[in-house]
Design an enzyme around this catalytic site. Structure first.
Site, short mmCIF file in Angstrom:
data_model
loop_
_atom_site.label_atom_id
_atom_site.label_comp_id
_atom_site.label_asym_id
_atom_site.label_seq_id
_atom_site.Cartn_x
_atom_site.Cartn_y
_atom_site.Cartn_z
N GLU A 70 52.09 5.24 66.97
CA GLU A 70 51.12 7.00 67.04
C GLU A 70 51.76 8.59 67.22
O GLU A 70 51.50 9.65 65.93
CB GLU A 70 49.96 6.79 67.47
CG GLU A 70 49.25 8.67 67.73
CD GLU A 70 49.11 9.61 69.19
OE1 GLU A 70 49.02 10.32 69.41
OE2 GLU A 70 48.53 8.69 69.82
N GLU A 145 60.41 8.27 71.81
CA GLU A 145 59.02 8.68 71.97
C GLU A 145 58.37 7.55 72.77
O GLU A 145 57.78 7.43 73.64
CB GLU A 145 58.38 9.15 70.88
CG GLU A 145 57.85 9.90 69.56
CD GLU A 145 57.96 11.40 70.08
OE1 GLU A 145 56.66 11.09 70.82
OE2 GLU A 145 58.85 12.01 70.20
#
Length: 975
Positions: A70, A145
């Site tokens: 995401e 991330e």
């Protein structure tokens, strides 16, 4: 346009068409012929348009792959190859919502905007991001991330680093968060709900880049997608855009994303989980006990709504019978419930906080005994009516606290659509609500309790208990594992990690090319109105009472707020204002006991809420107006009932029930502890402001750490202080609730004001008429510079000062600086390079400014970044396009959509702070006219404020102690 079922529009076949009166929309349900992609459009007159594309993404382990993905797909794509188009959009779009969300079984990418051109730009960036992300080209995105081994020199210590890794370390620091994450694990051990979709920090490093890529390949395909559109946009144009630019290039494939049903256990299972506390904390009264039940399926529309009402009835009010029984038993000090119907198999949880493991059987027995008694004797009819009314009020009001309505509707659609049922199932709630109302007084809720709770064959008892040193033990084990890992590396493997770390840092430090930046679509300044919205406000005198009238369409709901000036409260009693706001409405009055009072409020109103607050003077930095705010709402036709109840609560509440006051203190303490964990960044910001700002010092005493410690002291020493508590609360009511110091704000339509005016005397005649005499406040402002220590695994680092005290003036340009600093300098230094989940700055009209980080693995490094902000501002350069981007992003923040209630609130707040429309208009013009040199001129403000050295850090005890020389005081928040 008159769409016809069966016809095809830009590759989309219309399969259903329905008017949904509950959300005032025409629903058009399409399926894309070539790919099978599903699409729903809710057509209506709302100009706040919403787009979302979602994918069914059931994870099979707790590595956080869905969550990391995401984040990662928003870090550059085919058409928009800059490193972070998401951030570029935050900086430079007129979005009213922009985010992405990982759920247990789906991932959603929603955006919203009132501007048509901007809306299509946002759709374009998000569709390209999810379908053509750069994760295949740049493994560094996954490293940044998600997680990676971080090693900057051959002799250095190897560590784990990554944004999601640190985010989830923060999430797993809160016992409440651990509890809520372990409940589904206890109930669904064999399905996707039994793993942590957000990622468990203990398992995130098990995720490989290969598995990360394969997850995208498998699930991020149009054939597995659900697109949602909402608002007044041209549906044909939207369909054409999606098909022509994206879906036409895909063919239908089979995606196995089905979600299995967990078979029932037969017997209740019992799980025990530990959570970390500091060495100085006691372990007694710190255990969570939770009984959890699986309740049918989310695709049972009646059950879905009925259990929302039942959970409220049993656990959410002062009259809630199960909550009352558990509190009065002394098993725990706080009780709350949770009904999660955003999964295929919804769950109801009954939770007791601040208990002990040995009370688990007593807890379980009392829950079942109480529930059986409710079934046998029947639930109080008034209680049922009150919960039904408050739920219906909420559904019809559709006020989601600033979130776009369309976004909430889109999420609700997924609660059936994702599971292959009709997407409108939960939006078309009227038939279900009617059935429930008709059967409510005929044993309906008793039947639900009996069938789904008392006779449940799918339940768990979860015990979440404290353990001293657990965090340190985990950190130690992680360090040892990494040390052993490093020692086992060959020279080539060590060099590979060093090279990967260097490559990542190089990518992070290399600015995007101008060419790539310019590929991100951007509006022009001309697309923005130079006129600020004028919030309606009329100052009236009604029988000697000042009334602020806000003429706004509210669909026959009246929002009535009472603002009581509390400047007459002596300084030593200020914390009691915070306590009073937590007690009113929860104790008995002269007319009703507290249970009956709760029922009356919920039957006749949309709620009455109390809060202690303060409004800074926009001109004089040392002046502020403290207020006790009473926020209420009701149908216009019920204003008389509302006023009677308001008057009853503020003028005849009784504080002599020691047992009840002790219960409320325990609950307040519990809820404040949750806030400290969940909103640590705002706790740190408020605390640092209390060192240099009078209004900050005041707010700390009525709502911050000061109030928390005040409540803890009262609870611990209750027997010796209960008389004092009763006396002081009575004294405050006499001081505060008077005609002399009240201003009433009312938000409704002009035609309904006459009803308000007619009923107002009911309220006014009950106010006291004591003379108003201001007290004198003298706060000892100095740099306390505290390290607020917890067992948490991350930090919230705050630093700030008041620039007006240094001779600087507030301008609208500072809001542009906030955007630039927050989403460029701090984002890159603290989030991208430092691995924190977030970091931002603030510049307020009253002169208070701050920088703060959120779920940050660092401490000193982050504070050093703050100190160097002025250098970044001094050297700031940007072309015209870049400045346009920052200005648009700033206006997006300033122009956040407001509900009718929020408009009334904001207009009133401006009035109390002395902020006029002309001031807001001037600020807007300063924003729109900001140039590079205007930003550079603000560098001395950042430099001089940081030189004052006012800091506050909330975070890990060991990390704070390592930097103890930075602090004047080290404080253990919890005992």
């Amino acid at each position: 346009m008159n769409f016809q079922i069966g016809d095809i529009y830009s590759g989309f076949k219309l399969v259903d068409k329905k008017t949904v009166e509950e959300v005032n929309s025409l629903a058009l349900i399409f399926q894309h012929e070539a790919t099978g992609a599903k699409l729903l459009k809710l057509e209506n007159e709302d100009d706040n348009k919403v787009f979302s594309i979602s994918f069914r993404t059931p994870p099979h382990d707790s590595t956080g792959v869905a969550h990391i993905l995401e984040h990662s797909v928003l870090c550059g794509s085919r058409k928009f190859p800059s490193k972070e188009p998401f951030v570029e959009l935050i900086k430079g779009s007129l979005n009213t919502f922009l985010n992405a969300m990982t759920f247990a079984d789906k991932t959603m990418y929603p955006v919203a905007s009132k501007n048509k051109k901007d809306f299509f730009n946002l759709m374009d960036v998000y569709l390209d991001a999810v379908l053509y992300p750069n994760i295949y080209k740049y493994p560094q995105i996954f490293m940044q991330e998600g997680w990676h081994h971080d090693l900057e020199s051959p002799e250095g210590e190897i560590t784990y680093k990554g944004v999601v890794y640190n985010e989830m370390k923060g999430a797993f620091s809160s016992p409440e968060s651990i509890l809520m994450r372990k409940i589904p694990e206890s109930l669904f051990p064999d399905t996707t709900y039994g793993v942590e979709s957000g990622g468990d920090p203990d398992h995130i490093p098990e995720l490989t880049y290969e598995n990360f890529i394969n997850f995208h390949k498998k699930y991020y395909h149009p054939s597995n997608s659900y697109t949602f559109l909402y608002g007044d946009g041209d549906t044909l144009e939207e369909l054409s855009f999606i098909h022509d630019n994206y879906l036409k290039d895909f063919k239908k494939i089979d995606v196995n994303s089905s979600i299995a049903i967990q078979k029932s256990f037969g017997n209740m299972v019992e799980n025990v989980v530990e959570y970390p506390i500091s060495q100085n904390e006691g372990e007694e009264d710190k255990t969570f006990l939770s009984l959890n039940f699986v309740v049918g399926k989310a695709t049972d529309e009646e059950l879905y709504l009925a259990f929302e009402i039942l959970e409220h009835l049993l656990l959410e009010t002062s009259a809630a019978p199960l909550k009352k029984a558990l509190i009065q038993s002394g098993i725990g000090k706080d009780v709350f419930g949770s009904f999660d119907n955003s999964v295929l198999q919804p769950t109801l949880s009954i939770i007791v906080k601040n208990s002990n493991e040995q009370k688990k059987d007593e807890f379980k027995n009392l829950v079942f005994t109480t529930l059986k008694e409710l079934v046998d004797k029947g639930i109080d009819k008034k209680l049922i009516q009150s919960s039904l009314n408050i739920k219906e009020f909420y559904l019809r009001e559709a006020d989601y606290g600033g979130y776009p309505k369309g976004l909430i509707y889109g999420i609700k659609c997924m609660d059936s659509w994702l599971y292959d049922h009709h997407p409108l199932m939960h939006l078309s709630y009227e038939p279900q609500l009617k059935k429930i109302k008709e059967r409510a007084e005929k044993g309906y809720f008793e039947e639900l309790i009996n069938e789904y709770l008392l006779k449940s064959d799918h339940s768990s008892l979860l015990i979440v208990k404290p353990k001293k040193g657990l965090a340190e033990e985990k950190d130690r084990n992680t360090k040892e594992e990494l040390k052993a890992y490093k020692e086992g590396l060959s020279k080539d493997e060590l060099k590979e990690i060093l090279d990967e770390t260097e490559e990542l840092v190089k990518r992070q430090n290399t600015p995007d090319s101008q060419e790539n930046i310019e590929k991100i679509p951007l509006l022009s300044i001309e697309d923005i109105s130079r006129e600020t919205e004028k919030l309606p406000i009329e100052v009236l005198d009604e029988g000697g009472i000042k009334v602020l009238k806000h003429d706004i369409f509210t669909n026959k709901i009246a929002y009535v707020d009472l603002y009581f000036n509390t400047e007459n409260v002596p300084q030593e009693l200020i914390p009691y204002i915070g306590l009073l706001s937590g007690v009113l409405g929860k104790v008995s009055t002269e007319k009703h006991d507290y249970e009956d009072l709760s029922k009356e409020v919920n039957i006749n109103t949309g709620g009455i809420y109390y809060s202690a607050t303060a409004y800074s003077n926009s001109v004089n930095v040392d002046e502020f107006t403290p207020m006790l705010k009473v926020k209420s709402k009701a149908l216009v036709s019920k204003l008389g009932d509302l006023f009677k109840l308001l008057l009853e609560e503020i003028r005849s509440s009784k504080f002599d029930d020691s047992r009840r006051i002790k219960e409320i203190l325990s609950e307040l303490k519990s809820r404040m502890e949750m806030t400290i964990f969940d909103r640590g960044h705002m706790i740190a910001v408020g605390r640092v402001a209390s060192y240099y700002s009078a209004v900050g010092a005041y707010l700390e005493r009525v709502s911050g750490i000061n109030l928390y410690h005040f409540v803890v002291d009262l609870e611990e020493n209750f027997e010796s202080k209960k008389t004092e508590i009763e006396s002081n609360l009575n004294k405050l009511c006499k001081l505060i609730f008077n005609k002399e110091n009240v201003t009433i704000s009312v938000t409704l339509e002009e035609e309904d004001y006459k009803e308000f005016k007619k009923e107002l005397p009911i309220l006014v005649k009950g106010f006291g008429d004591n003379a108003f005499e201001k007290a004198s406040y003298n706060f000892d402002l100095k740099p306390e510079n505290e390290g607020l220590m917890t067992s948490g695994k991350v930090q919230y680092n705050a630093k700030g000062y008041n620039f007006k005290k240094l001779g600087y003036k507030y301008t609208g340009t500072m809001q542009v600086l906030k955007t630039i600093v927050s989403f460029d300098y701090l984002w890159n230094k603290v989030r991208v390079q430092g691995g924190a989940y977030g970091c931002f700055g603030g510049f307020n009209r009253n002169g208070n400014m701050y920088f703060v980080s959120y779920r940050d693995p660092h401490l000193k490094n982050t504070l050093n970044v703050y100190d160097k902000t002025f250098e970044y501002i001094e050297n700031f350069t940007e072309d015209e396009r870049g400045m346009t981007k920052y200005i648009i992003g700033t206006v997006s923040d300033v122009d956040s959509p407001l509900t009718p209630s929020m408009k009334g609130d904001k207009a009133s707040a401006n009035y109390f702070s002395g902020v006029k429309y002309e001031d807001i208009q001037r600020e807007r013009e300063e924003i729109l006219d900001t140039k590079v040199n205007d930003i550079k001129k603000l560098a001395p403000i950042a430099k001089d404020c940081m030189k004052e050295q006012y800091i506050c850090v909330l975070g890990n005890e060991d990390r704070i102690k390592e930097e103890k020389d930075m602090f004047n005081n080290l404080i253990h928040i919890f005992k």
